[in-house]
Write a protein that holds these residues in place. Sequence first.
Motif, PDB file in Angstrom:
ATOM      1  N   SER A 124       0.827  -1.222   0.000  1.00 36.89           N
ATOM      2  CA  SER A 124       0.000   0.000   0.000  1.00 36.89           C
ATOM      3  C   SER A 124       0.852   1.259   0.000  1.00 36.89           C
ATOM      4  CB  SER A 124      -0.929   0.003   1.212  1.00 36.89           C
ATOM      5  OG  SER A 124      -1.810  -1.084   1.151  1.00 36.89           O
ATOM      6  N   ALA A 125       1.964   1.226   0.733  1.00 34.10           N
ATOM      7  CA  ALA A 125       2.861   2.383   0.751  1.00 34.10           C
ATOM      8  C   ALA A 125       3.470   2.613  -0.628  1.00 34.10           C
ATOM      9  CB  ALA A 125       3.960   2.181   1.793  1.00 34.10           C
ATOM     10  N   LEU A 126       3.888   1.524  -1.284  1.00 35.37           N
ATOM     11  CA  LEU A 126       4.423   1.631  -2.648  1.00 35.37           C
ATOM     12  C   LEU A 126       3.391   2.236  -3.593  1.00 35.37           C
ATOM     13  CD1 LEU A 126       6.305  -1.769  -2.958  1.00 35.37           C
ATOM     14  CD2 LEU A 126       7.343   0.502  -3.212  1.00 35.37           C
ATOM     15  N   VAL A 127       2.159   1.758  -3.486  1.00 30.77           N
ATOM     16  CA  VAL A 127       1.077   2.276  -4.328  1.00 30.77           C
ATOM     17  C   VAL A 127       0.837   3.756  -4.039  1.00 30.77           C
ATOM     18  CG1 VAL A 127      -1.411   2.169  -4.758  1.00 30.77           C
ATOM     19  CG2 VAL A 127      -0.071   0.061  -4.702  1.00 30.77           C
ATOM     20  N   GLY A 128       0.748   4.105  -2.762  1.00 26.83           N
ATOM     21  CA  GLY A 128       0.481   5.491  -2.393  1.00 26.83           C
ATOM     22  C   GLY A 128       1.545   6.449  -2.887  1.00 26.83           C
ATOM     23  N   VAL A 129       2.802   6.088  -2.708  1.00 23.78           N
ATOM     24  CA  VAL A 129       3.902   6.949  -3.161  1.00 23.78           C
ATOM     25  C   VAL A 129       3.893   7.062  -4.686  1.00 23.78           C
ATOM     26  CG1 VAL A 129       6.412   7.196  -3.292  1.00 23.78           C
ATOM     27  CG2 VAL A 129       5.339   6.490  -1.144  1.00 23.78           C
ATOM     28  N   THR A 130       3.659   5.949  -5.364  1.00 25.71           N
ATOM     29  CA  THR A 130       3.627   5.960  -6.833  1.00 25.71           C
ATOM     30  C   THR A 130       2.500   6.835  -7.367  1.00 25.71           C
ATOM     31  OG1 THR A 130       4.562   3.727  -6.868  1.00 25.71           O
ATOM     32  CG2 THR A 130       3.504   4.500  -8.892  1.00 25.71           C
TER      33      THR A 130
ATOM     34  N   ARG B 233      -2.258 -11.092  -2.403  1.00 25.30           N
ATOM     35  CA  ARG B 233      -2.779 -11.870  -1.269  1.00 25.30           C
ATOM     36  C   ARG B 233      -2.220 -11.368   0.066  1.00 25.30           C
ATOM     37  NH1 ARG B 233      -1.380 -17.742  -2.377  1.00 25.30           N
ATOM     38  NH2 ARG B 233      -2.634 -18.080  -0.527  1.00 25.30           N
ATOM     39  N   THR B 234      -2.208 -10.042   0.202  1.00 25.80           N
ATOM     40  CA  THR B 234      -1.718  -9.418   1.433  1.00 25.80           C
ATOM     41  C   THR B 234      -2.758  -8.449   2.000  1.00 25.80           C
ATOM     42  OG1 THR B 234      -0.630  -7.678   0.149  1.00 25.80           O
ATOM     43  CG2 THR B 234       0.713  -9.584   0.760  1.00 25.80           C
ATOM     44  N   LEU B 235      -4.039  -8.752   1.828  1.00 22.61           N
ATOM     45  CA  LEU B 235      -5.088  -7.820   2.241  1.00 22.61           C
ATOM     46  C   LEU B 235      -5.017  -7.539   3.740  1.00 22.61           C
ATOM     47  CD1 LEU B 235      -7.422  -6.253   0.928  1.00 22.61           C
ATOM     48  CD2 LEU B 235      -8.940  -8.098   1.664  1.00 22.61           C
TER      49      LEU B 235
ATOM     50  N   ALA C 230      -7.933   2.920  -3.762  1.00 19.19           N
ATOM     51  CA  ALA C 230      -8.496   1.918  -4.673  1.00 19.19           C
ATOM     52  C   ALA C 230      -7.407   1.019  -5.254  1.00 19.19           C
ATOM     53  CB  ALA C 230      -9.270   2.614  -5.796  1.00 19.19           C
ATOM     54  N   PHE C 231      -6.309   1.619  -5.703  1.00 15.61           N
ATOM     55  CA  PHE C 231      -5.207   0.822  -6.239  1.00 15.61           C
ATOM     56  C   PHE C 231      -4.560  -0.039  -5.155  1.00 15.61           C
ATOM     57  CE2 PHE C 231      -4.597   3.794 -10.037  1.00 15.61           C
ATOM     58  CZ  PHE C 231      -4.977   2.826 -10.962  1.00 15.61           C
ATOM     59  N   ALA C 232      -4.489   0.493  -3.937  1.00 12.83           N
ATOM     60  CA  ALA C 232      -3.905  -0.267  -2.828  1.00 12.83           C
ATOM     61  C   ALA C 232      -4.731  -1.521  -2.541  1.00 12.83           C
ATOM     62  CB  ALA C 232      -3.800   0.601  -1.576  1.00 12.83           C
ATOM     63  N   ILE C 233      -6.045  -1.382  -2.557  1.00 13.21           N
ATOM     64  CA  ILE C 233      -6.916  -2.544  -2.314  1.00 13.21           C
ATOM     65  C   ILE C 233      -6.689  -3.612  -3.377  1.00 13.21           C
ATOM     66  CG2 ILE C 233      -9.315  -3.346  -2.289  1.00 13.21           C
ATOM     67  CD1 ILE C 233     -10.029  -0.585  -1.056  1.00 13.21           C
ATOM     68  N   VAL C 234      -6.669  -3.203  -4.640  1.00 11.43           N
ATOM     69  CA  VAL C 234      -6.469  -4.158  -5.730  1.00 11.43           C
ATOM     70  C   VAL C 234      -5.086  -4.801  -5.642  1.00 11.43           C
ATOM     71  CG1 VAL C 234      -6.288  -4.397  -8.243  1.00 11.43           C
ATOM     72  CG2 VAL C 234      -8.125  -3.020  -7.248  1.00 11.43           C
ATOM     73  N   ALA C 235      -4.068  -3.989  -5.328  1.00  8.44           N
ATOM     74  CA  ALA C 235      -2.701  -4.519  -5.221  1.00  8.44           C
ATOM     75  C   ALA C 235      -2.591  -5.523  -4.068  1.00  8.44           C
ATOM     76  CB  ALA C 235      -1.708  -3.371  -5.017  1.00  8.44           C
TER      77      ALA C 235
END
Length: 199
Positions: A89-95, A123-125, A113-118
């Motif tokens: 999620s941190a990777l997604v948020g920064v990106t 498989r790290t929900l 939204a992207f964090a949830i999908v990622a």
Amino acid sequence: MKKGINRHFRVYRYVFYKETLVDFKEQFWSFLGAFIGIGIIALLQSFQLPHLESIFLIGSFGASSVLIYGAIQSPLAQPRNLVGGHVVSALVGVTVGKLFPDIIWITAPLAVAFAIVAMQFTRTLHPPGGATALIAVASGTKISSMGYLYVLSPVLSGAVILLVVALIFNNITTKRHYPVKRSRLRRSRRRQIKKRFQS
């Protein structure tokens, strides 16, 4: 099919309901684990990073503490979900913060939204991961200026601290086992899958 879904829901509901019926000893260990885990992160914050104010102690760690100390049977509280969910999620948020214009009504929903999908894809929900992604784009210039360093510290380092404390305090007594390898919920899923292939 509908009967299987209802049964699955009953098992799922039972697991989470059971976790709210803990005795005082269980509540004591939940309290102590959360206190020590968040306390260590806050201590590091106050002694080593005073110039960063409260950046090291991000709000999503509080939500993670509820899961990993108070609902340790939950699939969402397991180590892979805790560490992986926060890091992904941190990777997604920064990106998202780097690729899209600094308009909060665009970056905030995209990050979550992207964090949830990622997290689903990897498989790290882990529900607090959504907050970790949101913090990356909505916390002002201090965190956004950190860039991908935000992923390593505070996110990864904080999640590892919480995990180490959880591994210690959730295994002190014979009633608490963390991580959960053979939960009732997973056994129920395996039985349902086995029945589908046999029929």
